[in-house]
Design an enzyme around this catalytic site. Structure first.
Site, PDB file in Angstrom:
ATOM      1  N   GLU A   1      61.388  48.853  12.701  1.00 61.31           N
ATOM      2  CA  GLU A   1      60.778  48.113  13.815  1.00 61.31           C
ATOM      3  C   GLU A   1      60.626  48.993  15.052  1.00 61.31           C
ATOM      4  O   GLU A   1      60.857  48.562  16.176  1.00 61.31           O
ATOM      5  CB  GLU A   1      61.571  46.840  14.136  1.00 61.31           C
ATOM      6  CG  GLU A   1      61.434  45.770  13.074  1.00 61.31           C
ATOM      7  CD  GLU A   1      61.824  44.375  13.544  1.00 61.31           C
ATOM      8  OE1 GLU A   1      62.040  44.190  14.761  1.00 61.31           O
ATOM      9  OE2 GLU A   1      61.908  43.475  12.700  1.00 61.31           O
TER      10      GLU A   1
ATOM     11  N   HIS B   1      69.900  43.642  15.892  1.00 60.11           N
ATOM     12  CA  HIS B   1      70.723  44.066  14.761  1.00 60.11           C
ATOM     13  C   HIS B   1      71.732  45.088  15.264  1.00 60.11           C
ATOM     14  O   HIS B   1      71.512  45.747  16.285  1.00 60.11           O
ATOM     15  CB  HIS B   1      69.877  44.736  13.668  1.00 60.11           C
ATOM     16  CG  HIS B   1      69.053  43.790  12.859  1.00 60.11           C
ATOM     17  ND1 HIS B   1      69.094  43.746  11.482  1.00 60.11           N
ATOM     18  CD2 HIS B   1      68.144  42.852  13.218  1.00 60.11           C
ATOM     19  CE1 HIS B   1      68.252  42.834  11.038  1.00 60.11           C
ATOM     20  NE2 HIS B   1      67.658  42.277  12.079  1.00 60.11           N
TER      21      HIS B   1
END
Length: 535
Positions: free
Chosen positions: A61, A339
């Site tokens: 990402e 995350h």
């Protein structure tokens, strides 16, 4: 006469005896991810100051080259080599950083990767796949690690109506083929990334069964959680809700953590904006924390590779694994990403003489009660392992048997190369259900195209008889919009769904063929491809 035993080859002085791997989903969606620029900048700073410094980093990402360059500038002293991978319409967001030169790289797209009709989800448009890099870390012919970085399709749905589970399963299958091919070339293999799957799920078992790799976390923590506390597999274990600290230390939870500020409610985030750091008690229950970020490696070597009369060669073993980059931004007090990172250290280990015999390396003795197949799959549960606790001060469970470096080094997959046969039937049933769904979608979208053309012609004819100009305008507008929508659906039916159905046929054939090989059914191997209804 005693057979002459050759000395085990020693690594060159310039060959490292330790490899540090790290993976992180950076949450760097352009115009969507909050505080993206300062977070990415501090991610780069953290990577450059981590001790021990990582040798290979896989990022997901990271959707803009501006963010990639920011991290490259911050890490150029410790990770001088890197590759940003291009794919899809908007880019897959994958990047690999390395301490050593990248000799070769490629971007392998997944044949099944979402649907363009779900444009708000974006998986199809970013072109998800596997970023591959061949990194040479020493002068030897096999001083090569093949790195695979991936971010699989997100699980937007759940339960029996999950229409994306077929995509995630197919992606795990494609990845396992790449890993197996790399291992067969005699190289060390490392697969890192956000896999969007839970431990011991079907996709997880596909990877560890059809490729000679192991989940580093389950090597060291075989009793770790199988999902968040509310997940059926975890509830069946009868464990209490884990604490924040226990989830990080023992369960390897990297997503939906109670300590991650991007999972907090609006009131908690408002406190952060006011300057209150809102420290989280390590004993706070963590109901939703789960492990979906993984590092898979091909540890050890096959006993069959050691000839009679030769000492066992050194091989790579998992020395440690941890959840890292849990720190926050020093000024904004927010987590660096939604995350946490996973870091693993591999160590080059030579087996002790007590485990090496004349016929090659011998697997160290195991307790009679231990299941050999469970040990191979990393699912062995130590009998003295404590249940999950909400207290962060609990003593960690005793070291699992497979954490012994000799046991890892002599690990053999010679009898564990396939799934149980009923699971192949489960995958085939999943493919058939999804194929039927896509065939219906293709048919109805094709019908919509022809209906829109008919309506367009009817509206044009009606314009001739329109008594007023505004009526003619409305008819023309309706005809144009209807035809546009119909043409889009027609193109989807002709191009996307046809392509997807062919990819499903390939996936089905490969699963059928693998099942036939596993069962020894030579008749099934010789049969023609099964005809899918609708061909």
């Amino acid at each position: 006469m005693t057979d002459h035993v050759q000395q085990a080859p020693r690594p060159s002085s310039s060959t490292p005896t330790q490899l540090n791997l790290l993976t992180l989903n950076c949450w760097g969606l352009l115009h969507i991810s909050a505080l993206r620029t300062p977070r990415i900048a501090h991610i780069g700073h953290t990577l450059s100051t981590t001790s021990p410094p990582p040798d290979i980093v896989c990022l997901q990402e990271l959707f803009t080259q501006q963010d990639y360059r920011a991290i490259r500038r911050a890490t150029r002293q410790v990770l001088p080599y890197g590759k940003y991978y291009h794919s899809g319409a908007f880019g897959g967001g994958l990047a690999i950083l390395s301490r050593w030169p990248i000799e070769e790289s490629s971007m392998v797209p997944y044949p099944l990767n979402g649907r363009p009709t779900a444009f708000w989800r974006g998986d199809w448009y970013v072109g998800k796949g596997v970023a591959c890099a061949r990194v040479r870390f020493g002068p030897g012919a096999r001083d090569v690690v093949e790195v695979f970085n991936t971010h699989t399709h997100a699980p937007y749905e759940s339960g029996p109506k999950d229409s994306y589970i077929c995509h995630r399963t197919a992606q795990a299958w494609e990845l396992s083929k790449l890993l197996r091919a790399a291992a067969e070339r005699g190289h060390l293999v490392a697969a890192l990334g956000d896999f969007n799957m839970l431990p011991l799920s079907l996709a997880h078992r596909l990877i560890t069964s059809h490729a000679p790799v192991r989940d580093v976390w389950r090597i060291l923590h075989p009793d770790s959680a199988l999902g968040p506390s509310h997940h059926p597999a975890e509830r069946a274990r009868g464990r209490r809700v884990p604490s924040v600290a226990f989830n990080l230390r023992e369960n390897g939870a990297t997503s939906n953590n109670a300590s991650n500020t991007w999972r907090w409610n609006k009131n908690q985030r408002n406190k952060l904006r006011s300057g209150d750091p809102c420290a989280v008690d390590p004993d706070t229950p963590d109901h939703r924390g789960q492990r979906i970020d993984y590092i898979f490696v091909s540890t050890g070597h096959f006993p069959s590779r050691t000839r009679v009369g030769e000492a066992a060669a050194p091989g790579w073993v998992v020395d440690s694994a941890s959840v890292t980059m849990t720190n926050r931004h020093p000024d904004l007090h927010v987590s660096l990403s939604d995350h946490y990172a996973v870091q693993a250290t591999l160590r080059l280990h030579t087996p002790s003489p007590s485990t090496t015999g004349q016929d090659g390396p011998q697997t160290p003795s195991r307790p009679a009660s231990a299941s050999t197949s469970a040990l191979r799959s990393g699912a062995y549960l130590a009998p003295d392992s404590p249940t999950t606790s909400t207290s962060s001060s609990d003593n960690p469970p005793p070291a699992p048997l497979d954490s012994d470096p000799d046991a890892q080094l002599h690990y053999s997959r010679s009898q564990d190369t396939s799934l149980p046969l009923p699971l192949y039937d489960e995958i085939l049933s999943m493919i058939h259900r999804y194929t039927a769904r896509e065939q219906r979608q293709q048919r109805w979208r094709g019908i919509h195209f022809y209906v829109s053309v008919a309506v367009w012609i009817a509206c044009l004819v009606a314009v001739w008889f329109s008594p007023r100009n505004f009526v003619a305008f409305i008819l023309t507008l309706v005809a144009s919009l209807g035809l546009t929508a119909g043409v889009v659906d027609g193109l989807l039916a002709l191009l996307f769904f046809s392509s997807e159905l062919r990819a499903l046929k390939e996936f089905e054939w490969e699963i059928r063929n693998t099942k036939a090989v596993a069962s020894g059914d030579l008749v099934a191997l010789a049969e023609e491809d099964p005809v899918i209804k609708g061909d």
